[in-house]
Enzyme design. Structure first.
Site, PDB file in Angstrom:
ATOM      1  N   GLN A 275      -3.542  -7.753  -1.405  1.00  0.00           N
ATOM      2  CA  GLN A 275      -3.995  -8.030  -2.765  1.00  0.00           C
ATOM      3  C   GLN A 275      -5.074  -9.122  -2.761  1.00  0.00           C
ATOM      4  O   GLN A 275      -4.931 -10.152  -2.105  1.00  0.00           O
ATOM      5  CB  GLN A 275      -2.790  -8.468  -3.626  1.00  0.00           C
TER       6      GLN A 275
ATOM      7  N   ASP B  50      -7.041   1.079  -0.154  1.00  0.00           N
ATOM      8  CA  ASP B  50      -7.905   0.452  -1.158  1.00  0.00           C
ATOM      9  C   ASP B  50      -9.358   0.892  -0.997  1.00  0.00           C
ATOM     10  O   ASP B  50     -10.164   0.704  -1.903  1.00  0.00           O
ATOM     11  CB  ASP B  50      -7.899  -1.069  -0.924  1.00  0.00           C
TER      12      ASP B  50
ATOM     13  N   LYS C  59       2.409  -2.168  -9.180  1.00  0.00           N
ATOM     14  CA  LYS C  59       2.168  -1.233  -8.073  1.00  0.00           C
ATOM     15  C   LYS C  59       3.490  -0.850  -7.415  1.00  0.00           C
ATOM     16  O   LYS C  59       3.744   0.320  -7.132  1.00  0.00           O
ATOM     17  CB  LYS C  59       1.235  -1.867  -7.025  1.00  0.00           C
TER      18      LYS C  59
HETATM   19  N1  GUN Z   1      -7.395  -7.260  -6.903  1.00  0.00           N
HETATM   20  C1  GUN Z   1      -7.809  -6.716  -8.068  1.00  0.00           C
HETATM   21  N2  GUN Z   1      -7.883  -5.385  -7.964  1.00  0.00           N
HETATM   22  C2  GUN Z   1      -7.525  -5.079  -6.708  1.00  0.00           C
HETATM   23  C3  GUN Z   1      -7.395  -3.841  -6.009  1.00  0.00           C
HETATM   24  O1  GUN Z   1      -7.670  -2.743  -6.503  1.00  0.00           O
HETATM   25  N3  GUN Z   1      -6.958  -3.961  -4.726  1.00  0.00           N
HETATM   26  C4  GUN Z   1      -6.694  -5.145  -4.142  1.00  0.00           C
HETATM   27  N4  GUN Z   1      -6.308  -5.143  -2.883  1.00  0.00           N
HETATM   28  N5  GUN Z   1      -6.802  -6.290  -4.760  1.00  0.00           N
HETATM   29  C5  GUN Z   1      -7.208  -6.254  -6.039  1.00  0.00           C
END
Ligand code: GUN
Length: 281
Positions: A97, A120, A53
């Site tokens: 996350q 998100d 990311k």
């Molecule tokens: N963990 C796995 N996929 C995601 C996501 O799209 N966003 C977040 N914040 N955590 C994750």
């Protein structure tokens, strides 16, 4: 039947090239989109996702920061970090996350994020608005999948769509998005009986199960569109999907590869939603 790959990686690249220009234009106006990712603990999969990311965000010109916190911090300490980011005018997008360490209440942490900085779509305000059909941030993985299906002009209206998995991150929002585009949806999960009877009827299958190569070609209706959200490691540490792609070749009409299918689209949607926060400001 010839099976065509839904190449998320290619579309992600194309969209990110456009994003570079959009970010440059914002910078000319003195606006730099800022994304901060908070990672708690040292889960190896999360570390990989977060690194990707950060790398992709930086590539399109977003000011990207990762705050890495020890797994032993308290929920209160994490909340303080979130509150500071809420106040920081240079931060337009905040992502915590998941999963968080077990001693933390995930919902409480997500709720602490300023919902206008939630990129998100996991904040209850955004989830609620999404359910109601209002504007707001959307969960990135299902949004990326819808974007990919549209790019390949895959018909959704009136189709039988089966979503396997009922998580807040993928399964539930995925089903809702497909429903909004007029599919007839079925949600299957670990307690579902006769999964194969359902997959055999499905024109679109989204597999978000979390078990490597769980769905094989013999589960599928000929011509099905197959979306594989799985990110599993096999016994050699190789990344594999929930679908045994090889056995689905020749049966499915379209399939997303792993890697190079859904994953790059998820990140692209995160960048998109971060940039949009600044563009609409
Ligand atoms: N963990 C796995 N996929 C995601 C996501 O799209 N966003 C977040 N914040 N955590 C994750």
């Amino acid at each position: 039947m010839e099976t065509q790959l839904l190449e998320g990686k290619k579309l992600a690249k194309k969209m990110q090239t456009v994003m570079e220009t959009r970010v440059s234009q914002l910078k000319e106006k003195g606006l730099t989109p800022g994304l901060t990712v908070v990672l708690v603990g040292d889960d190896p999969a999360s570390q990989t996702y977060v690194r990707n990311k950060e790398r992709q965000a930086t590539k399109v010109g977003i000011k990207s920061e990762v705050i890495r916190l020890d797994a032993s911090i308290t929920e209160e300490e994490l909340l303080q970090v979130v509150y500071q980011l809420n106040e920081d005018k240079t931060v337009h997008g905040i992502l915590v996350q998941l999963p968080l360490p077990r001693h933390m209440n995930e919902q409480r942490v997500l709720r602490a994020i300023d919902y206008e900085k939630d990129v998100d779509g996991f904040h209850p305000m955004n989830m609620g608005n999404f359910l109601l059909g209002n504007e707001g941030a959307l969960p990135c993985t299902p949004l990326g999948i819808m974007t990919l299906l549209k790019e390949y002009e895959i018909e959704i209206e009136g189709k039988n769509a089966l979503v396997i998995g009922r998580s807040n991150i993928v399964g539930k929002p995925m089903a809702l998005m497909l429903m909004k585009d007029h599919a007839t949806i079925t949600i299957a999960h670990s307690r579902t009986k006769n999964l194969k009877e359902l997959t055999k009827q499905a024109d679109i299958v989204v597999a978000a199960i979390g078990r490597g190569h769980f769905i094989t070609g013999d589960f599928l209706k000929p011509g099905a569109v197959v979306v594989d959200v799985g990110m599993n490691r096999d016994e050699n540490g190789k990344l594999i999907g929930d679908v045994d792609t090889e056995s689905a070749m020749g049966i499915a009409s379209y399939i997303t590869p792993v890697p190079g299918g859904v994953g790059p689209m998820t990140i692209t949607m995160l960048l998109e939603q971060t940039i949009r926060k600044v563009e609409v400001d």
